[in-house]
Design an enzyme around this catalytic site. Structure first.
Site, PDB file in Angstrom:
ATOM      1  N   THR A 135       0.913  -0.687   7.859  1.00 13.49           N
ATOM      2  CA  THR A 135       2.303  -0.311   8.087  1.00 13.49           C
ATOM      3  C   THR A 135       2.648   1.032   7.447  1.00 13.49           C
ATOM      4  OG1 THR A 135       4.562  -0.960   7.504  1.00 13.49           O
ATOM      5  CG2 THR A 135       2.846  -1.755   6.060  1.00 13.49           C
ATOM      6  N   ASP A 136       3.689   1.670   7.985  1.00 10.99           N
ATOM      7  CA  ASP A 136       4.183   2.913   7.362  1.00 10.99           C
ATOM      8  C   ASP A 136       4.882   2.636   6.027  1.00 10.99           C
ATOM      9  OD1 ASP A 136       6.515   1.682   8.323  1.00 10.99           O
ATOM     10  OD2 ASP A 136       7.152   3.368   9.569  1.00 10.99           O
ATOM     11  N   GLU A 137       5.237   1.368   5.768  1.00 14.68           N
ATOM     12  CA  GLU A 137       6.010   1.067   4.549  1.00 14.68           C
ATOM     13  C   GLU A 137       5.220   1.330   3.273  1.00 14.68           C
ATOM     14  OE1 GLU A 137       8.441  -2.367   4.418  1.00 14.68           O
ATOM     15  OE2 GLU A 137       8.949  -2.246   6.538  1.00 14.68           O
ATOM     16  N   TYR A 161       6.379  -6.851  -0.177  1.00 11.99           N
ATOM     17  CA  TYR A 161       5.631  -6.795   1.090  1.00 11.99           C
ATOM     18  C   TYR A 161       4.790  -5.519   1.161  1.00 11.99           C
ATOM     19  CZ  TYR A 161       4.713  -5.492   5.929  1.00 11.99           C
ATOM     20  OH  TYR A 161       4.097  -5.053   7.085  1.00 11.99           O
ATOM     21  N   LYS A 165       0.690  -4.919   1.211  1.00 13.98           N
ATOM     22  CA  LYS A 165      -0.023  -4.238   2.299  1.00 13.98           C
ATOM     23  C   LYS A 165      -0.785  -3.024   1.737  1.00 13.98           C
ATOM     24  CE  LYS A 165      -0.048  -4.884   6.180  1.00 13.98           C
ATOM     25  NZ  LYS A 165      -0.916  -5.749   7.035  1.00 13.98           N
TER      26      LYS A 165
HETATM   27  P1  NAD Z   1       4.052 -11.765  12.257  1.00 15.04           P
HETATM   28  O1  NAD Z   1       4.665 -12.214  10.986  1.00 15.04           O
HETATM   29  O2  NAD Z   1       4.829 -11.860  13.519  1.00 15.04           O
HETATM   30  O3  NAD Z   1       2.678 -12.526  12.501  1.00 15.04           O
HETATM   31  C1  NAD Z   1       1.755 -12.755  11.483  1.00 15.04           C
HETATM   32  C2  NAD Z   1       0.729 -13.754  12.013  1.00 15.04           C
HETATM   33  O4  NAD Z   1      -0.251 -13.952  10.979  1.00 15.04           O
HETATM   34  C3  NAD Z   1       1.319 -15.124  12.321  1.00 15.04           C
HETATM   35  O5  NAD Z   1       0.794 -15.607  13.538  1.00 15.04           O
HETATM   36  C4  NAD Z   1       0.853 -15.998  11.160  1.00 15.04           C
HETATM   37  O6  NAD Z   1       0.701 -17.364  11.500  1.00 15.04           O
HETATM   38  C5  NAD Z   1      -0.481 -15.354  10.826  1.00 15.04           C
HETATM   39  N1  NAD Z   1      -0.905 -15.575   9.448  1.00 15.04           N
HETATM   40  C6  NAD Z   1      -0.164 -15.461   8.318  1.00 15.04           C
HETATM   41  N2  NAD Z   1      -0.901 -15.767   7.235  1.00 15.04           N
HETATM   42  C7  NAD Z   1      -2.154 -16.041   7.690  1.00 15.04           C
HETATM   43  C8  NAD Z   1      -3.370 -16.397   7.060  1.00 15.04           C
HETATM   44  N3  NAD Z   1      -3.444 -16.533   5.727  1.00 15.04           N
HETATM   45  N4  NAD Z   1      -4.452 -16.620   7.825  1.00 15.04           N
HETATM   46  C9  NAD Z   1      -4.387 -16.498   9.190  1.00 15.04           C
HETATM   47  N5  NAD Z   1      -3.268 -16.186   9.827  1.00 15.04           N
HETATM   48  C10 NAD Z   1      -2.154 -15.943   9.100  1.00 15.04           C
HETATM   49  O7  NAD Z   1       3.596 -10.261  12.001  1.00 15.04           O
HETATM   50  P2  NAD Z   1       3.613  -9.008  12.989  1.00 15.04           P
HETATM   51  O8  NAD Z   1       4.958  -8.398  12.978  1.00 15.04           O
HETATM   52  O9  NAD Z   1       2.984  -9.401  14.245  1.00 15.04           O
HETATM   53  O10 NAD Z   1       2.643  -8.017  12.190  1.00 15.04           O
HETATM   54  C11 NAD Z   1       1.230  -8.085  12.376  1.00 15.04           C
HETATM   55  C12 NAD Z   1       0.588  -7.072  11.446  1.00 15.04           C
HETATM   56  O11 NAD Z   1       1.063  -5.769  11.745  1.00 15.04           O
HETATM   57  C13 NAD Z   1       0.902  -7.317   9.974  1.00 15.04           C
HETATM   58  O12 NAD Z   1      -0.264  -7.041   9.231  1.00 15.04           O
HETATM   59  C14 NAD Z   1       1.988  -6.300   9.655  1.00 15.04           C
HETATM   60  O13 NAD Z   1       1.921  -5.908   8.310  1.00 15.04           O
HETATM   61  C15 NAD Z   1       1.605  -5.164  10.580  1.00 15.04           C
HETATM   62  N6  NAD Z   1       2.718  -4.321  11.050  1.00 15.04           N
HETATM   63  C16 NAD Z   1       3.849  -4.871  11.585  1.00 15.04           C
HETATM   64  C17 NAD Z   1       4.845  -4.043  12.080  1.00 15.04           C
HETATM   65  C18 NAD Z   1       6.107  -4.603  12.716  1.00 15.04           C
HETATM   66  O14 NAD Z   1       7.019  -3.838  13.007  1.00 15.04           O
HETATM   67  N7  NAD Z   1       6.195  -5.898  12.972  1.00 15.04           N
HETATM   68  C19 NAD Z   1       4.699  -2.650  12.010  1.00 15.04           C
HETATM   69  C20 NAD Z   1       3.530  -2.128  11.430  1.00 15.04           C
HETATM   70  C21 NAD Z   1       2.547  -2.964  10.976  1.00 15.04           C
HETATM   71  O1  DAU Z   2       7.964  -0.148   9.236  1.00 16.76           O
HETATM   72  C1  DAU Z   2       7.098  -1.173   9.647  1.00 16.76           C
HETATM   73  C2  DAU Z   2       7.646  -2.491   9.170  1.00 16.76           C
HETATM   74  O2  DAU Z   2       8.749  -2.802  10.009  1.00 16.76           O
HETATM   75  C3  DAU Z   2       6.614  -3.611   9.209  1.00 16.76           C
HETATM   76  O3  DAU Z   2       5.579  -3.322   8.288  1.00 16.76           O
HETATM   77  C4  DAU Z   2       7.251  -4.951   8.836  1.00 16.76           C
HETATM   78  O4  DAU Z   2       6.307  -6.004   8.969  1.00 16.76           O
HETATM   79  C5  DAU Z   2       8.408  -5.199   9.786  1.00 16.76           C
HETATM   80  O5  DAU Z   2       9.066  -6.386   9.435  1.00 16.76           O
HETATM   81  C6  DAU Z   2       9.395  -4.023   9.742  1.00 16.76           C
HETATM   82  O6  DAU Z   2      10.052  -3.959   8.459  1.00 16.76           O
HETATM   83  P1  DAU Z   2      11.621  -3.604   8.326  1.00 16.76           P
HETATM   84  O7  DAU Z   2      12.105  -4.120   7.036  1.00 16.76           O
HETATM   85  O8  DAU Z   2      11.857  -2.167   8.640  1.00 16.76           O
HETATM   86  O9  DAU Z   2      12.176  -4.478   9.591  1.00 16.76           O
HETATM   87  P2  DAU Z   2      13.478  -5.398   9.756  1.00 16.76           P
HETATM   88  O10 DAU Z   2      13.576  -5.711  11.209  1.00 16.76           O
HETATM   89  O11 DAU Z   2      13.475  -6.518   8.788  1.00 16.76           O
HETATM   90  O12 DAU Z   2      14.640  -4.411   9.373  1.00 16.76           O
HETATM   91  C7  DAU Z   2      14.843  -3.184  10.085  1.00 16.76           C
HETATM   92  C8  DAU Z   2      16.005  -2.463   9.424  1.00 16.76           C
HETATM   93  O13 DAU Z   2      17.198  -3.220   9.678  1.00 16.76           O
HETATM   94  C9  DAU Z   2      15.885  -2.384   7.916  1.00 16.76           C
HETATM   95  O14 DAU Z   2      16.445  -1.151   7.474  1.00 16.76           O
HETATM   96  C10 DAU Z   2      16.733  -3.539   7.408  1.00 16.76           C
HETATM   97  C11 DAU Z   2      17.825  -3.644   8.458  1.00 16.76           C
HETATM   98  N1  DAU Z   2      18.351  -5.018   8.694  1.00 16.76           N
HETATM   99  C12 DAU Z   2      17.464  -6.025   8.912  1.00 16.76           C
HETATM  100  C13 DAU Z   2      17.920  -7.324   9.120  1.00 16.76           C
HETATM  101  C14 DAU Z   2      16.945  -8.459   9.329  1.00 16.76           C
HETATM  102  C15 DAU Z   2      19.704  -5.222   8.746  1.00 16.76           C
HETATM  103  O15 DAU Z   2      20.504  -4.279   8.582  1.00 16.76           O
HETATM  104  N2  DAU Z   2      20.157  -6.501   8.969  1.00 16.76           N
HETATM  105  C16 DAU Z   2      19.318  -7.553   9.149  1.00 16.76           C
HETATM  106  O16 DAU Z   2      19.813  -8.716   9.306  1.00 16.76           O
END
Ligand code: NAD
Ligand code: DAU
Length: 361
Positions: A135-137, A161, A165
């Site tokens: 992730t970019d975070e 988180y 990561k």
């Molecule tokens: P998600 O939370 O939707 O899915 C995570 C999946 O991992 C789930 O299916 C869960 O059951 C499985 N899991 C959790 N713990 C596990 C374990 N110990 N063993 C096996 N499986 C397990 O997550 P996502 O949003 O799909 O993100 C996927 C990956 O991409 C993550 O590594 C996250 O850090 C990264 N990522 C997410 C975003 C985003 O915007 N969602 C952006 C950049 C990177």
């Molecule tokens: O940047 C990549 C990341 O993006 C991934 O690594 C994470 O797994 C993914 O969850 C996401 O993280 P964020 O914290 O950016 O996503 P979220 O959707 O939780 O929140 C997006 C923005 O919106 C953040 O600034 C927080 C804000 N927010 C979120 C929620 C859930 C609100 O203002 N209200 C809300 O109820």
């Protein structure tokens, strides 16, 4: 060479989109190892559950014995690691699961993959890849005038988180540097699209708007995220897997920086047009400013020049086209939303948002 990959976390948001598109494109066999936490949902994979090239295994990436069995049995040519605890707010409430899966789990996965890889034939050893989805975070928070994150940006994670990561990224780097494991790491910005669990901003807002509930905006809503349609992320991962240079990191992003309040107002406008409220009032009336996220990162922005110049990947969707597709998907898949937003989900929204002064359950 065996045309098989193991995907971890393939029942989650991005992982399930990746598995679905991999199989639709006919790219070979996929073994999906997923623990099925609250975020993992087999309903995301109904289209492929009977696919002859698809195998689901219920298990934990921290289970080295299981991993060794799967690697020996399937002889994959790549492992793509999506498995993680992924929600920042949950990491603030309870960081332990994040350390367990994202750090300890990734460590065990790397150990098992290293043991497997060490015993491959020379040819298979050279073609094998371990791709870590990150992730970019991990880069921390940008000021308004700062340049977007490049791959050389120093790590400065701010939440449990992102710290977990960052730790997993460092382990992956070390396994390449020390043991020669052929790793690739992608650091991506915020994704959105189908199968996004409604605890995250975009699906939460769509879900709450249609349910007549408040649309919670943390703080002043001026925090900026860089949005990428999930299928573009999946395409980027396929590109890096196929052509990325071993040991390298590739930033992935959509060049779509938006303040949260703008994203929410856009969703409200699209819903006003596609599924108007019964009382004729705008969905934006449901916006509620709530207490901010502790340690809230102000701005993320990805410079995706390296992946574009080296590997030719560019996002296909604009924010406008991607967000419209996303709203359409949620409107057409209300059963999926209702299915995942029950039980544990309701406990989460009750606990988390009542602390911020809103009752959303
Ligand atoms: P998600 O939370 O939707 O899915 C995570 C999946 O991992 C789930 O299916 C869960 O059951 C499985 N899991 C959790 N713990 C596990 C374990 N110990 N063993 C096996 N499986 C397990 O997550 P996502 O949003 O799909 O993100 C996927 C990956 O991409 C993550 O590594 C996250 O850090 C990264 N990522 C997410 C975003 C985003 O915007 N969602 C952006 C950049 C990177
Ligand atoms: O940047 C990549 C990341 O993006 C991934 O690594 C994470 O797994 C993914 O969850 C996401 O993280 P964020 O914290 O950016 O996503 P979220 O959707 O939780 O929140 C997006 C923005 O919106 C953040 O600034 C927080 C804000 N927010 C979120 C929620 C859930 C609100 O203002 N209200 C809300 O109820």
């Amino acid at each position: 060479m065996n045309n098989c990959i193991i995907v971890t976390g393939g029942a989650g948001f991005i992982g399930s989109n990746f598995v679905n598109s991999w199989l639709k494109l006919g790219l070979g066999k996929v073994v999906n190892l997923d623990k099925l936490t609250y975020a993992g949902n087999l309903a995301n994979l109904v289209d492929v559950e009977h696919h002859p090239e698809y195998v689901f295994v219920h298990g934990d990436i921290a289970d080295q014995d299981l991993l060794a069995e799967l690697l020996t049995e399937h002889q994959p040519n790549a492992v793509v690691n999506f498995a993680a605890e992924s929600h920042v707010d949950r990491s603030i409430h309870g960081p332990e699961d994040f350390i367990q899966t994202n750090v300890v789990g990734t460590f065990h996965l790397l150990q098992a993959v290293r043991a497997y890889w060490s015993n491959l034939t020379t040819e298979h050893k050279q073609s094998f890849r371990f791709l870590h989805v990150s992730t970019d975070e991990v880069y921390g928070s940008l000021g308004k005038a700062d340049a977007a994150f490049t791959e050389t940006q120093p790590y400065a994670p701010n939440s449990p988180y992102s710290a977990s990561k960052a730790a997993s990224d460092h382990l992956v780097r070390a396994y390449h540097h020390t043991y020669g494991l052929p790793t690739l790491t992608t650091n991506c910005s915020n994704n959105y699209g189908p199968y996004h669990f409604p605890e995250k901003l975009i699906p939460l807002v769509i879900h709450n708007a249609l349910a007549g509930k408040p649309l919670p905006i943390y703080g002043n809503g001026q925090q900026i995220r860089d949005w990428l349609y999930v299928e573009d992320h999946c395409a980027a991962i396929r590109t890096v897997l196929a052509a990325g240079r071993v040991g390298e990191v590739y930033n992935v992003g959509g060049w779509n920086e938006k303040p949260n309040i703008e994203v929410v107002k856009t969703l409200c406008r699209i819903l006003d047009a596609k599924s108007p409220r019964n009382d004729g009032k705008p969905y934006a009336d449901q916006i509620a400013f709530v207490e901010d996220r502790p340690g809230h990162d102000q701005r993320y922005a990805i410079d995706a020049t390296k992946i574009a110049n080296e590997l030719g990947w560019k996002p296909k969707e604009t924010f406008e086209s991607g967000i419209e597709k996303t709203v359409n998907w949620y409107l057409e898949n209300q059963d999926w939303v209702n299915n995942v937003s029950s039980g544990e989900y309701l406990n989460w929204v009750q606990t988390h948002y009542s602390e911020r002064g809103e009752e959303l359950a």
